[in-house]
Scaffold this motif. Structure first.
Motif, PDB file in Angstrom:
ATOM      1  N   MET A 253     -12.712  28.489 -17.389  1.00  0.00           N
ATOM      2  CA  MET A 253     -13.123  27.214 -16.785  1.00  0.00           C
ATOM      3  C   MET A 253     -11.924  26.500 -16.152  1.00  0.00           C
ATOM      4  O   MET A 253     -12.010  25.973 -15.036  1.00  0.00           O
ATOM      5  N   ALA A 254     -10.793  26.496 -16.891  1.00  0.00           N
ATOM      6  CA  ALA A 254      -9.600  25.820 -16.378  1.00  0.00           C
ATOM      7  C   ALA A 254      -9.068  26.543 -15.139  1.00  0.00           C
ATOM      8  O   ALA A 254      -8.648  25.903 -14.170  1.00  0.00           O
ATOM      9  N   ALA A 255      -9.102  27.893 -15.160  1.00  0.00           N
ATOM     10  CA  ALA A 255      -8.614  28.669 -14.006  1.00  0.00           C
ATOM     11  C   ALA A 255      -9.498  28.403 -12.782  1.00  0.00           C
ATOM     12  O   ALA A 255      -9.004  28.156 -11.679  1.00  0.00           O
ATOM     13  N   VAL A 256     -10.815  28.428 -12.984  1.00  0.00           N
ATOM     14  CA  VAL A 256     -11.753  28.206 -11.874  1.00  0.00           C
ATOM     15  C   VAL A 256     -11.557  26.800 -11.294  1.00  0.00           C
ATOM     16  O   VAL A 256     -11.472  26.615 -10.072  1.00  0.00           O
ATOM     17  N   THR A 257     -11.465  25.800 -12.194  1.00  0.00           N
ATOM     18  CA  THR A 257     -11.325  24.418 -11.723  1.00  0.00           C
ATOM     19  C   THR A 257      -9.983  24.213 -11.003  1.00  0.00           C
ATOM     20  O   THR A 257      -9.933  23.610  -9.921  1.00  0.00           O
TER      21      THR A 257
ATOM     22  N   TRP B 163      -5.389  14.060 -12.598  1.00  0.00           N
ATOM     23  CA  TRP B 163      -5.846  14.266 -13.975  1.00  0.00           C
ATOM     24  C   TRP B 163      -6.548  15.610 -14.119  1.00  0.00           C
ATOM     25  O   TRP B 163      -6.457  16.285 -15.140  1.00  0.00           O
ATOM     26  N   ALA B 164      -7.262  16.035 -13.047  1.00  0.00           N
ATOM     27  CA  ALA B 164      -7.975  17.318 -13.133  1.00  0.00           C
ATOM     28  C   ALA B 164      -6.965  18.468 -13.245  1.00  0.00           C
ATOM     29  O   ALA B 164      -7.125  19.371 -14.083  1.00  0.00           O
ATOM     30  N   SER B 165      -5.901  18.425 -12.422  1.00  0.00           N
ATOM     31  CA  SER B 165      -4.952  19.545 -12.443  1.00  0.00           C
ATOM     32  C   SER B 165      -4.118  19.518 -13.718  1.00  0.00           C
ATOM     33  O   SER B 165      -3.841  20.568 -14.305  1.00  0.00           O
ATOM     34  N   TRP B 166      -3.743  18.333 -14.197  1.00  0.00           N
ATOM     35  CA  TRP B 166      -2.956  18.282 -15.434  1.00  0.00           C
ATOM     36  C   TRP B 166      -3.788  18.785 -16.622  1.00  0.00           C
ATOM     37  O   TRP B 166      -3.272  19.488 -17.489  1.00  0.00           O
ATOM     38  N   SER B 167      -5.079  18.427 -16.638  1.00  0.00           N
ATOM     39  CA  SER B 167      -5.935  18.927 -17.732  1.00  0.00           C
ATOM     40  C   SER B 167      -6.037  20.445 -17.657  1.00  0.00           C
ATOM     41  O   SER B 167      -5.966  21.143 -18.681  1.00  0.00           O
ATOM     42  N   ALA B 168      -6.219  20.978 -16.412  1.00  0.00           N
ATOM     43  CA  ALA B 168      -6.343  22.432 -16.256  1.00  0.00           C
ATOM     44  C   ALA B 168      -5.073  23.126 -16.748  1.00  0.00           C
ATOM     45  O   ALA B 168      -5.140  24.147 -17.459  1.00  0.00           O
TER      46      ALA B 168
ATOM     47  N   ALA C  51      -2.847  22.046 -18.994  1.00  0.00           N
ATOM     48  CA  ALA C  51      -2.748  21.962 -20.457  1.00  0.00           C
ATOM     49  C   ALA C  51      -3.698  22.972 -21.111  1.00  0.00           C
ATOM     50  O   ALA C  51      -3.323  23.694 -22.050  1.00  0.00           O
ATOM     51  N   LEU C  52      -4.924  23.074 -20.593  1.00  0.00           N
ATOM     52  CA  LEU C  52      -5.910  23.987 -21.179  1.00  0.00           C
ATOM     53  C   LEU C  52      -5.518  25.450 -20.943  1.00  0.00           C
ATOM     54  O   LEU C  52      -5.690  26.296 -21.829  1.00  0.00           O
ATOM     55  N   LEU C  53      -4.991  25.756 -19.734  1.00  0.00           N
ATOM     56  CA  LEU C  53      -4.565  27.140 -19.447  1.00  0.00           C
ATOM     57  C   LEU C  53      -3.441  27.552 -20.387  1.00  0.00           C
ATOM     58  O   LEU C  53      -3.431  28.679 -20.903  1.00  0.00           O
ATOM     59  N   LEU C  54      -2.490  26.631 -20.617  1.00  0.00           N
ATOM     60  CA  LEU C  54      -1.370  26.958 -21.493  1.00  0.00           C
ATOM     61  C   LEU C  54      -1.846  27.174 -22.928  1.00  0.00           C
ATOM     62  O   LEU C  54      -1.517  28.187 -23.556  1.00  0.00           O
ATOM     63  N   ALA C  55      -2.673  26.241 -23.431  1.00  0.00           N
ATOM     64  CA  ALA C  55      -3.120  26.336 -24.825  1.00  0.00           C
ATOM     65  C   ALA C  55      -3.962  27.596 -25.043  1.00  0.00           C
ATOM     66  O   ALA C  55      -3.704  28.394 -25.962  1.00  0.00           O
ATOM     67  N   SER C  56      -4.953  27.827 -24.165  1.00  0.00           N
ATOM     68  CA  SER C  56      -5.829  28.992 -24.352  1.00  0.00           C
ATOM     69  C   SER C  56      -5.081  30.289 -24.027  1.00  0.00           C
ATOM     70  O   SER C  56      -5.319  31.330 -24.643  1.00  0.00           O
ATOM     71  N   GLY C  57      -4.110  30.219 -23.065  1.00  0.00           N
ATOM     72  CA  GLY C  57      -3.319  31.405 -22.718  1.00  0.00           C
ATOM     73  C   GLY C  57      -2.458  31.841 -23.893  1.00  0.00           C
ATOM     74  O   GLY C  57      -2.391  33.032 -24.225  1.00  0.00           O
ATOM     75  N   ILE C  58      -1.810  30.869 -24.539  1.00  0.00           N
ATOM     76  CA  ILE C  58      -0.963  31.207 -25.697  1.00  0.00           C
ATOM     77  C   ILE C  58      -1.837  31.790 -26.812  1.00  0.00           C
ATOM     78  O   ILE C  58      -1.479  32.784 -27.454  1.00  0.00           O
ATOM     79  N   TYR C  59      -3.019  31.208 -26.998  1.00  0.00           N
ATOM     80  CA  TYR C  59      -3.949  31.757 -27.999  1.00  0.00           C
ATOM     81  C   TYR C  59      -4.282  33.218 -27.656  1.00  0.00           C
ATOM     82  O   TYR C  59      -4.255  34.092 -28.514  1.00  0.00           O
ATOM     83  N   ASN C  60      -4.589  33.482 -26.377  1.00  0.00           N
ATOM     84  CA  ASN C  60      -4.936  34.850 -25.962  1.00  0.00           C
ATOM     85  C   ASN C  60      -3.782  35.833 -26.177  1.00  0.00           C
ATOM     86  O   ASN C  60      -4.000  36.974 -26.580  1.00  0.00           O
ATOM     87  N   VAL C  61      -2.559  35.365 -25.899  1.00  0.00           N
ATOM     88  CA  VAL C  61      -1.390  36.234 -26.113  1.00  0.00           C
ATOM     89  C   VAL C  61      -1.294  36.577 -27.596  1.00  0.00           C
ATOM     90  O   VAL C  61      -1.126  37.742 -27.988  1.00  0.00           O
ATOM     91  N   ARG C  62      -1.442  35.552 -28.417  1.00  0.00           N
ATOM     92  CA  ARG C  62      -1.357  35.738 -29.879  1.00  0.00           C
ATOM     93  C   ARG C  62      -2.450  36.713 -30.348  1.00  0.00           C
ATOM     94  O   ARG C  62      -2.213  37.592 -31.175  1.00  0.00           O
ATOM     95  N   GLN C  63      -3.629  36.572 -29.759  1.00  0.00           N
ATOM     96  CA  GLN C  63      -4.790  37.341 -30.203  1.00  0.00           C
ATOM     97  C   GLN C  63      -4.732  38.804 -29.740  1.00  0.00           C
ATOM     98  O   GLN C  63      -5.029  39.706 -30.511  1.00  0.00           O
ATOM     99  N   TYR C  64      -4.351  39.029 -28.462  1.00  0.00           N
ATOM    100  CA  TYR C  64      -4.494  40.385 -27.888  1.00  0.00           C
ATOM    101  C   TYR C  64      -3.185  41.120 -27.659  1.00  0.00           C
ATOM    102  O   TYR C  64      -3.186  42.326 -27.421  1.00  0.00           O
ATOM    103  N   TYR C  65      -2.060  40.412 -27.621  1.00  0.00           N
ATOM    104  CA  TYR C  65      -0.821  41.081 -27.197  1.00  0.00           C
ATOM    105  C   TYR C  65       0.269  41.109 -28.250  1.00  0.00           C
ATOM    106  O   TYR C  65       1.138  41.962 -28.216  1.00  0.00           O
ATOM    107  N   TRP C  66       0.244  40.152 -29.173  1.00  0.00           N
ATOM    108  CA  TRP C  66       1.357  39.952 -30.074  1.00  0.00           C
ATOM    109  C   TRP C  66       1.744  41.227 -30.817  1.00  0.00           C
ATOM    110  O   TRP C  66       2.918  41.544 -30.964  1.00  0.00           O
TER     111      TRP C  66
END
Ligand code: HEM
Length: 140
Positions: free
Chosen positions: A11-15, A52-57, A59-74
């Motif tokens: 959602m954040a990437a699309v927005t 505000w839209a780009s700053w939210s995107a 923040a969300l990309l960073l938070a969910s991206g770090i989660y994904n790295v932890r989940q699939y790559y670590w």
């Protein structure tokens, strides 16, 4: 949780990337129908909302991206996937910096904003490459 994080990331990437594409391909060329004064009033209003839209995107990309790295790559050993992921993260961070430079209303960024069309082209192109790498990482 995994699906939720994937959804947030997408959602954040699309927005975010969609917003850049809208500014560059639709809004900027359409501003030509206005006189210079109306143009700058409208662009200012759009920029205030895009902030505000780009700053939210970001923040969300960073938070969910770090989660994904932890989940699939670590746990993965260093290899092709990690190299592509590292390249993607570096590109994303440069892209985030350009967007922050264009949207933080500080005078130090005035020179960047004076060439905003050029920087929007650079940012959107980087976004397209980031999405290509992401598609490759997912399916490649
Ligand atoms: C401009 C910024 C970014 C965009 C446009 C973007 C876009 C995407 C897209 C479209 C996917 C595929 C999701 C799917 O198919 O479900 C993805 C996956 C992913 N992203 Fe991002 N992303 C960005 C930034 C980041 C950042 C900053 C990180 C890490 C800190 C990150 C880490 C990941 C990871 C680990 C995956 C999973 C890859 C896989 O499936 O193997 N992303 N991203």
């Amino acid at each position: 949780m995994t699906t939720l994080m994937q959804w947030i990331h997408l959602m954040a990437a699309v927005t975010g990337i969609g917003g850049l594409a809208f500014l560059l391909l639709i809004l900027m060329p359409s501003l030509r129908v206005l006189n210079p004064e109306q143009r700058s009033t409208l662009f200012q209003a759009v920029a205030n909302r895009f902030r505000w839209a780009s700053w939210s995107a970001i923040a969300l990309l960073l938070a969910s991206g770090i989660y994904n790295v932890r989940q699939y790559y670590w746990e993965l050993a260093w290899g092709r996937s990690w190299s592509f992921l590292t390249f993607k993260i570096i590109l994303s961070l440069v892209l985030f910096s350009i967007v922050l430079g264009l949207t933080i209303p500080w005078r130090v960024f005035d020179r960047l904003r004076a060439r905003r069309q050029t920087w929007l082209i650079v940012a959107l192109s980087m976004g397209v490459v980031v999405i290509l790498i992401s598609a490759y990482l997912r399916r490649g």
